[in-house]
Scaffold this motif. Structure first.
Motif, PDB file in Angstrom:
ATOM      1  N   LYS A  49       1.206  -1.174   0.339  1.00 58.25           N
ATOM      2  CA  LYS A  49      -0.041   0.204   0.278  1.00 58.25           C
ATOM      3  C   LYS A  49       0.856   1.224  -0.053  1.00 58.25           C
ATOM      4  O   LYS A  49       0.868   2.481  -0.047  1.00 58.25           O
ATOM      5  CB  LYS A  49      -0.942   0.289   1.412  1.00 58.25           C
ATOM      6  N   LEU A  50       1.821   1.036  -0.100  1.00 57.85           N
ATOM      7  CA  LEU A  50       2.874   2.544   0.433  1.00 57.85           C
ATOM      8  C   LEU A  50       3.871   2.470  -0.713  1.00 57.85           C
ATOM      9  O   LEU A  50       4.582   1.804  -1.735  1.00 57.85           O
ATOM     10  CB  LEU A  50       4.203   2.368   1.013  1.00 57.85           C
ATOM     11  N   ALA A  51       3.437   3.399  -1.117  1.00 61.32           N
ATOM     12  CA  ALA A  51       4.305   4.007  -2.900  1.00 61.32           C
ATOM     13  C   ALA A  51       5.858   4.367  -2.413  1.00 61.32           C
ATOM     14  O   ALA A  51       6.759   5.467  -3.511  1.00 61.32           O
ATOM     15  CB  ALA A  51       3.795   5.312  -3.343  1.00 61.32           C
ATOM     16  N   PHE A  52       6.345   4.144  -1.362  1.00 64.38           N
ATOM     17  CA  PHE A  52       8.228   4.170  -0.931  1.00 64.38           C
ATOM     18  C   PHE A  52       8.241   3.759   0.127  1.00 64.38           C
ATOM     19  O   PHE A  52       7.606   2.416   0.626  1.00 64.38           O
ATOM     20  CB  PHE A  52       7.886   5.761  -0.566  1.00 64.38           C
ATOM     21  N   THR A  53       9.704   3.543   0.551  1.00 62.86           N
ATOM     22  CA  THR A  53      10.109   2.387   0.823  1.00 62.86           C
ATOM     23  C   THR A  53      10.312   3.158   2.562  1.00 62.86           C
ATOM     24  O   THR A  53      10.553   4.384   3.034  1.00 62.86           O
ATOM     25  CB  THR A  53      11.487   2.078   0.998  1.00 62.86           C
TER      26      THR A  53
END
Length: 146
Positions: free
Chosen positions: A47-51
Motif C-alpha cells: 500500500k506504500l509507494a515508498f520504503t
C-alpha cells in the motif's frame, strides 16, 4: 539456614526472569511489526509507494484518502496524531472528493525523518504501517506540489 535444592533454585530463577523476558512484547517493536501479531513482516508495504529508506523523499509529507466518516478519521488519528486534514483537494492520492477526504502525514526533518536523510525514523515508519493496515486506506503516496 536450610540448603536450597537445585530444582527449587532453578524454578525461582525462572520465575524471577519471566518478568523481564517471559513473553512480553518489546517496548519498541520492529518497524514492520503489526499490532496484532507483533511479528516482523506485517507492514502492508504493497500500500506504500515508498520504503522506509525513501519515505522522506517528497515535498514534506505523504498522503492518502479516507472515506468521509468522522469515526474513521478519529480512529486513524489515534494511530498518527500528527495527521493534517481533511484537505479540500484530491491530491496525488487522487481522492474521489464525492466520497473521500485527503490527509497528510508530515515528514519533517529531525521529527519523522532522520536528520539529513530521506529515511523515515523507525517510530514514523511504525505509525505509517499502522495507518496502512486499516482496510479503509488503499494506498499512501509521496506529496509533490507543483
Amino acid at each position: 539456614m536450610k540448603r536450597m535444592r537445585w530444582p527449587a533454585y532453578l524454578g525461582l530463577l525462572l520465575a524471577l526472569s519471566c518478568g523481564k523476558w517471559g513473553g512480553r512484547q518489546p517496548e519498541h517493536p520492529s518497524p514492520l511489526a503489526g499490532p496484532a501479531s507483533g511479528m516482523p513482516g506485517d507492514c502492508p508495504t504493497h500500500k506504500l509507494a515508498f520504503t522506509q529508506a525513501t519515505g522522506c523523499h517528497n515535498d514534506g509529507s505523504v498522503e492518502f484518502c479516507l472515506p468521509k466518516d468522522p469515526q474513521l478519521a478519529v480512529r486513524i488519528r489515534a494511530l498518527a496524531p500528527e495527521l493534517q486534514g481533511p484537505m479540500g483537494s484530491g491530491g496525488r492520492a487522487r481522492c474521489d472528493l464525492t466520497r473521500e477526504e485527503l490527509y497528510f502525514f508530515p515528514t519533517r526533518p529531525g521529527i519523522e525523518c532522520a536528520q539529513s536523510s530521506s529515511s523515515l525514523t523507525e517510530e514514523a515508519w511504525v505509525r505509517l504501517c499502522r495507518v496502512a493496515e486499516d482496510p479503509a486506506v488503499s494506498r499512501i503516496v509521496p506529496t509533490w506540489f507543483e
